[in-house]
Design an enzyme around this catalytic site. Structure first.
Site, PDB file in Angstrom:
ATOM      1  N   LYS A 150      13.549 104.521  79.743  1.00  0.00           N
ATOM      2  CA  LYS A 150      13.432 103.676  80.938  1.00  0.00           C
ATOM      3  C   LYS A 150      12.703 104.370  82.086  1.00  0.00           C
ATOM      4  O   LYS A 150      12.081 103.709  82.912  1.00  0.00           O
ATOM      5  CB  LYS A 150      14.812 103.202  81.379  1.00  0.00           C
ATOM      6  CG  LYS A 150      15.449 102.306  80.325  1.00  0.00           C
ATOM      7  CD  LYS A 150      16.659 101.603  80.867  1.00  0.00           C
ATOM      8  CE  LYS A 150      17.307 100.788  79.781  1.00  0.00           C
ATOM      9  NZ  LYS A 150      18.461 100.047  80.277  1.00  0.00           N
ATOM     10  N   GLU A 177      18.494 104.607  90.875  1.00  0.00           N
ATOM     11  CA  GLU A 177      17.816 103.511  91.578  1.00  0.00           C
ATOM     12  C   GLU A 177      18.626 103.133  92.799  1.00  0.00           C
ATOM     13  O   GLU A 177      19.843 103.331  92.825  1.00  0.00           O
ATOM     14  CB  GLU A 177      17.794 102.253  90.681  1.00  0.00           C
ATOM     15  CG  GLU A 177      16.711 102.208  89.671  1.00  0.00           C
ATOM     16  CD  GLU A 177      16.801 100.940  88.811  1.00  0.00           C
ATOM     17  OE1 GLU A 177      17.716 100.118  89.010  1.00  0.00           O
ATOM     18  OE2 GLU A 177      15.950 100.795  87.934  1.00  0.00           O
ATOM     19  N   HIS A 214      27.952  92.724  83.766  1.00  0.00           N
ATOM     20  CA  HIS A 214      26.527  92.916  83.423  1.00  0.00           C
ATOM     21  C   HIS A 214      26.103  92.204  82.150  1.00  0.00           C
ATOM     22  O   HIS A 214      25.026  92.456  81.623  1.00  0.00           O
ATOM     23  CB  HIS A 214      26.165  94.405  83.323  1.00  0.00           C
ATOM     24  CG  HIS A 214      26.469  95.174  84.565  1.00  0.00           C
ATOM     25  ND1 HIS A 214      25.993  94.795  85.795  1.00  0.00           N
ATOM     26  CD2 HIS A 214      27.203  96.288  84.780  1.00  0.00           C
ATOM     27  CE1 HIS A 214      26.430  95.635  86.715  1.00  0.00           C
ATOM     28  NE2 HIS A 214      27.175  96.551  86.127  1.00  0.00           N
ATOM     29  N   ARG A 234      11.787  92.856  72.633  1.00  0.00           N
ATOM     30  CA  ARG A 234      12.289  92.057  71.508  1.00  0.00           C
ATOM     31  C   ARG A 234      12.456  90.610  71.968  1.00  0.00           C
ATOM     32  O   ARG A 234      12.308  90.333  73.158  1.00  0.00           O
ATOM     33  CB  ARG A 234      13.660  92.583  71.083  1.00  0.00           C
ATOM     34  CG  ARG A 234      14.590  92.629  72.286  1.00  0.00           C
ATOM     35  CD  ARG A 234      16.008  92.920  71.935  1.00  0.00           C
ATOM     36  NE  ARG A 234      16.785  93.361  73.067  1.00  0.00           N
ATOM     37  CZ  ARG A 234      17.356  92.590  73.972  1.00  0.00           C
ATOM     38  NH1 ARG A 234      17.244  91.287  73.885  1.00  0.00           N
ATOM     39  NH2 ARG A 234      18.063  93.094  74.968  1.00  0.00           N
TER      40      ARG A 234
END
Ligand code: ADP
Length: 489
Positions: A116, A200, A235, A291
């Site tokens: 990531k 982040e 989430h 995907r």
């Protein structure tokens, strides 16, 4: 064109892929675990092979076994679906080495996007706006501290090789930072095999908005509009829609084109999704899911583009069948994930036998499921049993139609989260399109709303004869027989 595809997956997505194969004249091969021998997908396929016991590591994740079956049955393609091996570069590499087409991006692209931090760096290079934070892995406290200071608290620490929301830790102030860093690193190491983490800025109650992308091996890449997936629990997405009520045509074009450009730049082949967070009128890149996604049908419903078929065409070396100009968004679509979970008991999974099953129908309704009446849902996998996707000319018609379809959906023998979906579809903020990733926590009346909906409305379930209740069933048959006799006497 690929002639025979082995579907290295299970449940509704395996059925979805087999449907595309059947329409394209491609042979489909199912592989199933011991626990899935009676599953719909194993029956739907042209051929089916048993590959091992229930735990995924002994069946659906066994790369050598899957390759062995593909070779034995002469499959020239493997579709990984979502989850399991879908984003595994090693598996894609093995397929490449064995000369079997992997329906998805190359192993090189999967490695790049699976990291990531590397993906963030690549997106910055492509001019895509990213969530403020690091463009390198964070290895020590000092580094973490300086980044957190720069972006400002709260921050979120995420595993670089992660997925499924696992291990992410929100840090509200400096005092919590050291412990959070340590714990995320530990979870990352045990779950994903690498301890790398990144930081982040934590956006409070953003919207989750993502762009559907398609890229082929001829250098074409397009976006197929966005989806909003802000209704999440821990989430995990529960309700998705397209288009997003927050995205204007201008923003869609701007970010969609940037996302498609980035896909072209990395040499992306197949269907993929670029996920963003939306806050203060802006979109910030979060990650790429390389995907097909669970929620792809809402995009299909508003554009008419068959994302799975395009993916198979791309893997066969054909160009995209459409251009960016062909993509037109019509109306609105919403998807409710129907899970075997009890929404009254903190969504505890409720696998078991489906006694009776009545799927909704009518205009604008689509049900993608892997179950049938009398089927026993195994406890080993995801609790999702079906996806109810509804289309309407506008969002308000879609919501009314979704309420009607949920009323019509009868699944007895186990608890499902249908009452939860009904409560959301009646929620004034949902109806207005005021969404955020903390919607469920913020709407504290949902539980009571579910109760009152159940009390207010005699569900269709109550009115239908219950298969579970053998006595009632016999009585119902006898009653029908009696009427018939009267009529014909
Ligand atoms: P995973 O790949 O593990 O599913 P994601 O990076 O896609 O993780 O994040 C999943 C969800 O976590 C998002 O949809 C959002 O709700 C929340 N989230 C992730 N990053 C942030 C952030 N920087 N600020 C606020 N929420 C976040």
């Amino acid at each position: 064109m690929i002639k025979k595809i082995l579907i290295a997956n299970r449940g509704e997505i395996a059925v979805r892929i087999m449907r595309a194969c059947r329409e394209m004249g491609i042979q489909s091969v199912a592989v199933y675990s011991e626990a899935d021998k009676d599953a719909l997908f194993a029956k739907f396929a042209d051929e089916a092979y048993h590959i091992g016991p229930a735990p995924a590591v002994l069946s659906y994740l066994k790369m050598e076994k899957l390759i062995e079956v593909a070779k034995e049955c002469g499959a020239d393609g493997i579709h990984p679906g979502y989850g399991f091996l879908a984003e595994n570069p090693k598996f894609a590499q093995i397929c490449e080495d064995e000369g079997i087409k992997f329906v998805g991006p190359s192993s090189r692209v999967l490695s790049l996007l699976g990291d990531k931090v590397a993906a963030r760096r690549e997106m910055i290079r492509a001019g895509v706006p990213v969530v403020p934070g690091t463009d390198e892995c964070v290895t020590n406290f000092k580094q973490a501290e300086s980044i957190a200071k720069e972006t400002g608290y709260p921050v979120i620490i995420k595993p670089s090789g992660g997925g499924g929301g696992i291990g992410m830790t929100i840090v509200w102030n400096k005092a919590e930072l050291a412990k959070a860093l340590e714990s995320t690193q530990a979870i990352a190491a045990t779950t994903f095999g690498i301890a790398d983490v990144y930081i982040e800025k934590y956006l409070t109650n953003p919207r989750h908005i993502e762009f559907q992308l398609l890229g082929d091996s001829h250098g074409n890449a397009i976006h197929v509009g966005e989806r909003e997936c802000s209704i999440q629990r821990r989430h995990q997405k529960l309700i998705e829609e397209s288009p997003s009520p927050a995205v204007s045509a201008k923003l869609r074009k701007e970010i969609g084109e940037k996302a498609a450009n980035a896909a072209r730049m990395v040499g992306y082949e197949g269907a993929g999704t670029m996920e963003f967070l939306y806050s203060g009128g802006k979109l910030y890149f979060m990650e790429v899911n390389a995907r097909v996604q669970v929620e792809h049908p809402v995009t299909e419903m508003v554009t008419g583009v068959d994302i799975v078929k395009e993916g198979i065409r791309i893997a066969s070396g054909l160009p995209l069948s459409i251009t960016q100009n062909d993509v037109k968004i019509q109306g609105s679509a919403i998807e409710c994930r129907i899970n075997a979970e009890d929404p009254f008991q903190d969504f505890v999974p409720t696998p078991g036998k489906i006694r009776s099953y009545n799927a909704p129908g009518g205009l604008g309704i689509r049900v993608d499921s892997g179950v049938y009446s009398g089927y026993t849902i195994p406890p080993f996998y995801d609790p999702m049993i079906a996806k109810l996707i509804v289309w309407g000319r506008d969002r308000s018609e879609t919501i009314s139609r979704m309420r009607r379809a949920l009323y019509e959906y009868v699944i007895t023998g186990m608890k499902t989260n249908i009452p939860f979906h009904l409560a959301v579809m009646e929620n004034p903020r949902y109806v207005k399109g005021e969404l955020g990733t903390h919607f469920i926590e913020a709407e504290t009346t949902l539980l009571d709303d579910m109760r009152s909906i159940i009390e207010r409305e005699i569900s269709l379930e109550e009115k239908l004869p219950r298969m579970s209740d053998e006595k009632k069933r016999v009585a119902a048959i006898a009653a029908v027989a009696a009427v018939t006799q009267v009529r014909y006497q």
